[in-house]
Write an enzyme that holds these catalytic residues in place. Structure first.
Site: not given
Ligand code: OSB
Ligand code: MG
Length: 377
Positions: A144, A170, A172, A197, A199, A222, A247, A271, A299
């Site tokens: 990520s 991936k 962001k 992603d 978020n 995502e 997610d 997760k 993660g």
């Molecule tokens: O949205 O997947 C997510 C990290 C912290 C909070 C949310 C996310 C993430 C990551 C990192 O994308 C994932 C990782 O490599 O641990």
């Molecule tokens: Mg995510």
């Protein structure tokens, strides 16, 4: 496959909680903020048969979810740990039901359950992967990549990860930092497995921009919309060619079933922290596998504890897409386990030792501990 052979009960004598501050190798930026130090809680379950370790994956601020580390620290000590200590002997499978009366706080519940599970499995000499139903001994590793200063800087960062062997990228995204970034990565690296992603940074009013992503042939987008926007995600899914993966919205097996029934997602990120534990994570895996819906392991910048557990979970057969289970050194110069998780040919090995299959490095742990408490029965 549901868990076929339950673990033996443990006699829980005490629970140690530590707040850790782990410096990140580089700041990690998402649509909700930038982190340079990972503030996380590690749990040690002390049982008559030995210790077990877990990790509460909350972040310092309630930006990804409503949970946050100091809130977790409070609720664990005030409510959740006392409830577990009240039970004389405890099967790992009973942790979630014991904690069920307390609403929410799923990351805390997950960390406590993992510590009890690790203690029970170590005492039996049984690896977590075997217990959960793992069918492979290594898993493909994705990475990520946070939002960078510019598309050029993003291409540089991605290039470094591809050189290391990561098999899926991936990136962001957030409004205004999406199309040009995705285009830059596609132009630079061609047909690599790529996903984005958001978020929760968009609304349905952004559907036209999000539809522009269709031309990049992404594996998925995502969590474009808010956590509780299942109906809007379904409306968006009808307008996009890119598969929608949820997610934040998937907080339980029930939430996953509802999202699938509504057509809000065609892929699910699992997760364990977000859903209240590894056992609920397996239930979501089972649901999706039966429904033919691909899942992958998300993660939360885990230490070696949660990272080892994620590798075990991601080895279940329904995890057909590479997860965010990268090597320890993707985030940390020094992990708190003696054998950090490493990348081998783009894969991460599923630990085979009892329980988590990793050992805590007591010196490394002590060095990053900023707060410690022990609760006894
Ligand atoms: O949205 O997947 C997510 C990290 C912290 C909070 C949310 C996310 C993430 C990551 C990192 O994308 C994932 C990782 O490599 O641990
Ligand atoms: Mg995510």
């Amino acid at each position: 496959m549901p868990i076929t052979r339950p673990a033996a009960p443990v006699a829980l004598e005490a629970v140690e909680l530590r707040v850790l501050h782990l410096p990140l190798v580089s700041p990690f930026t998402t649509s909700f903020g930038t982190e340079s130090v990972r503030e996380v809680i590690v749990v040690r379950a002390r049982t008559a048969g030995g210790d077990g370790w877990g990790e509460i994956v909350t972040q310092a601020a309630p930006l990804y979810s409503s949970e946050y580390t100091r809130g977790a620290w409070d609720v664990a000590q005030r409510w959740l740990v006392p409830a577990l200590l009240d039970a004389r002997t405890l099967r790992p499978e009973d942790v979630a039901t014991t904690l069920e009366p307390f609403v929410g706080h799923r990351m805390v519940k997950a960390g406590l359950e993992l510590a009890v599970l690790d203690a029970a499995l170590r005492a039996e000499g049984r690896p977590l992967g075997a217990y959960l139903g793992a069918t492979v001994d290594r898993i493909p590793s994705g990475v990520s990549v946070g939002i960078q200063q510019s598309p050029t800087a993003l291409v540089d960062a991605v290039s470094g990860y591809l050189d290391q062997g990561y098999v899926r990228i991936k990136i962001k995204i957030k409004p205004g930092r999406d199309i040009a970034e995705t285009a830059a990565v596609r132009d630079a690296f061609g047909a690599i497995p790529l996903q984005v992603d958001a978020n929760s940074a968009y609304t349905l009013a952004d559907a036209d921009v999000l539809a522009e992503l269709d031309r990049f042939d992404l594996l998925l987008i995502e969590q474009p919309l808010q956590e509780d926007d299942l109906v809007d995600h379904a409306a968006l899914a009808a307008r996009l060619g890119t598969p929608i993966c949820l997610d934040e919205s998937i907080t339980s097996r029930k939430a996953a079933a509802d999202a699938l029934a509504l057509g809000a997602a065609s892929v699910i990120n699992i997760k364990a922290g977000r859903v209240g534990g590894y056992l609920e994570a397996v239930r979501i895996h089972d649901l999706c596998r039966d429904a033919g819906v691909p899942v992958w392991c998300g993660g939360m910048l885990e230490t070696g504890i949660g990272r080892a557990a994620n590798a075990a979970l991601a080895a279940l057969p329904g995890f057909t897409l590479p997860g965010d289970v990268s090597a320890s050194d993707r985030f940390y110069h020094r992990d708190i386990v003696t054998d950090p998780i490493v990348l081998e040919d783009g894969h991460v090995r599923v630990p085979t030792g009892p329980g988590l299959g990793v050992e805590i490095d007591p010196v490394a742990l002590e060095d990053v501990t900023v707060d410690r408490v022990e609760l006894r029965r």
